[in-house]
Design a protein around this motif. Structure first.
Motif, short mmCIF file in Angstrom:
data_model
loop_
_atom_site.label_atom_id
_atom_site.label_comp_id
_atom_site.label_asym_id
_atom_site.label_seq_id
_atom_site.Cartn_x
_atom_site.Cartn_y
_atom_site.Cartn_z
N ARG A 248 0.96 -1.25 -0.04
CA ARG A 248 0.06 0.03 0.15
C ARG A 248 0.65 1.15 -0.11
N VAL A 249 0.10 2.33 -0.43
CA VAL A 249 0.80 3.65 -0.31
C VAL A 249 0.06 4.68 0.41
N ASP A 250 0.31 5.11 1.62
CA ASP A 250 -0.59 5.87 2.31
C ASP A 250 0.16 7.19 3.10
N GLU A 251 -0.52 8.14 3.64
CA GLU A 251 0.35 9.28 4.17
C GLU A 251 1.22 8.87 5.34
N VAL A 252 0.58 8.09 6.03
CA VAL A 252 1.40 7.33 7.20
C VAL A 252 2.80 6.77 6.91
N LEU A 254 4.34 7.23 3.65
CA LEU A 254 5.09 8.10 3.38
C LEU A 254 5.98 9.14 4.35
N ALA A 255 5.16 9.51 5.34
CA ALA A 255 5.58 10.31 6.30
C ALA A 255 6.63 9.89 7.09
N ARG A 256 6.69 8.55 7.44
CA ARG A 256 7.76 7.86 8.00
C ARG A 256 8.93 7.81 7.38
N VAL A 257 8.88 7.37 6.15
CA VAL A 257 10.14 7.23 5.30
C VAL A 257 10.65 8.65 5.09
N SER A 258 9.80 9.59 5.08
CA SER A 258 10.29 11.12 4.93
C SER A 258 11.17 11.41 5.97
N TRP A 305 7.39 19.20 6.62
CA TRP A 305 8.05 18.56 7.94
C TRP A 305 6.94 18.51 8.96
N SER A 306 6.39 19.64 9.30
CA SER A 306 5.25 19.65 10.33
C SER A 306 4.13 18.78 10.18
N MET A 307 3.84 18.59 8.86
CA MET A 307 2.88 17.67 8.38
C MET A 307 3.19 16.20 8.48
N TRP A 308 4.52 15.93 8.21
CA TRP A 308 5.08 14.42 8.51
C TRP A 308 5.14 14.28 9.95
N LEU A 309 5.31 15.11 10.77
CA LEU A 309 5.34 14.83 12.23
C LEU A 309 4.23 14.46 12.75
N LYS A 310 2.90 15.20 12.15
CA LYS A 310 1.67 15.00 12.33
C LYS A 310 0.77 13.53 12.19
N ALA A 311 1.64 13.21 10.61
CA ALA A 311 0.87 12.24 9.90
C ALA A 311 1.48 10.78 10.44
N VAL A 312 2.46 10.78 11.19
CA VAL A 312 2.99 9.23 11.62
C VAL A 312 2.31 8.87 12.82
#
Length: 312
Positions: A248-252, A254-258, A305-312
């Motif tokens: 799967r590909v989801d925002e979680v 993607l955020a973790r990898v980023s 960056w802040s979006m990735w922090l919230k998404a994980v």
């Protein structure tokens, strides 16, 4: 330069000759050795022994590498990789010296970043990496966070150089770590060193993994993140690989990898500053670390960056 056993004159040649003599099966047999270029942690050698059905790859631990390499874990990882069909056979390991002797795999070549422009090579590499990641966990759990903290302390003790904005980089690291640990880690055996040179290619584009020195039980997303930054994949290719790996590909994901992209570069940049103080290998560790710091800074400065922090 190719030498016969007994002809060595340098300290490095003395070390490989002692390693050869330590193998009881080889005693009393003619042997030749020559260096294998490419490593930035250890002197590596190709050894031929009279009567042996193949050549051998002998790894001699580099000076100071005991600070960040657990040779027993590396050997455990290499054996698991071989058992899963993606690693070379290991014949001898000497815990007291850390010397490891494996089969020198013939007919394969070291890959380069350009090889991963080929979608077949990319997919085969991903499947090989996942086969190793899917093995039972390694005895040593050492996350990217543990590695960063270890290298920070080592650099301080050795007088290694830190960038002028280290305080800012450290703050970004702390907030990323807090978010990732709060979400829970997806632990698995990881190479933690997915340079192009650690993937060997068969003529039919099948892939073998080599060099498990930095292996540990770590987060799968960190493994992919390091591979992605080393290969400089496009976002589209990364999404394809993530879908193949996770299903799967989801925002979680993607955020973790980023987030891990920034952290693995911070890990290796600080590692380089430690190596710059203690390694005797002919390699510009300062330049390597400076470049890694730049890439970590680039990811941490991303507007998302802040979006990735919230998404994980």
């Amino acid at each position: 330069m190719r030498r016969r056993l007994g002809e060595g004159t340098s300290s490095e040649e003395g070390a490989i000759e002692r390693a050869i003599l330590a193998v009881s099966d080889w005693r009393g047999r003619e042997a030749c050795y020559e260096p294998v270029p490419g490593g930035i942690s250890n002197p590596n050698w190709r050894v031929e022994v009279a009567g042996a059905p193949h050549r051998f790859f002998v790894k001699i631990p580099g000076e100071g590498t005991e600070m960040f390499i657990d040779r027993k874990t590396a050997n455990e990882a290499g054996r698991k990789a071989h058992a899963s069909g993606v690693g070379a056979r290991i014949f001898h390991f000497f815990p007291d010296t850390g010397v490891e002797i494996s089969e020198f795999v013939e007919g394969l070549r070291t890959s380069t970043n350009a090889d991963f422009l080929d979608p077949v090579v990319r997919l085969n590499a991903l499947r090989a990496l996942k086969a190793f990641n899917d093995c039972p966990r390694l005895s040593q759990q050492k996350t990217t966070f543990d590695m960063i903290d270890e290298h920070f302390q080592q650099a301080l003790v050795l007088g290694g150089q830190f960038p002028s904005d280290f305080g800012w980089l450290n703050a970004r690291y702390r907030e990323a770590r807090q978010a990732l640990e709060a979400s829970g880690l997806d632990l698995a055996p990881c190479m933690n060193d997915t340079l192009a040179g650690n993937f060997l290619l068969h003529a039919d584009r099948r892939v073998m993994l080599v060099d498990f020195e930095y292996a540990s039980t770590n987060d799968r997303a960190a493994e992919l993140a390091l591979w992605f930054v080393e290969m400089c994949f496009s976002p589209e290719i990364e999404a394809e690989l993530i879908e193949e790996y996770y299903g799967r590909v989801d925002e979680v994901v993607l955020a973790r990898v980023s987030l891990f992209k920034a952290l693995v570069d911070l890990k290796w940049s600080t590692w380089a500053m430690v190596q710059n103080r203690c390694s005797r290998l002919d390699f510009d560790f300062f330049k390597y670390g400076f470049w890694k710091h730049m890439r970590a800074r680039f990811m941490m400065s991303d507007p998302r960056w802040s979006m990735w922090l919230k998404a994980v």
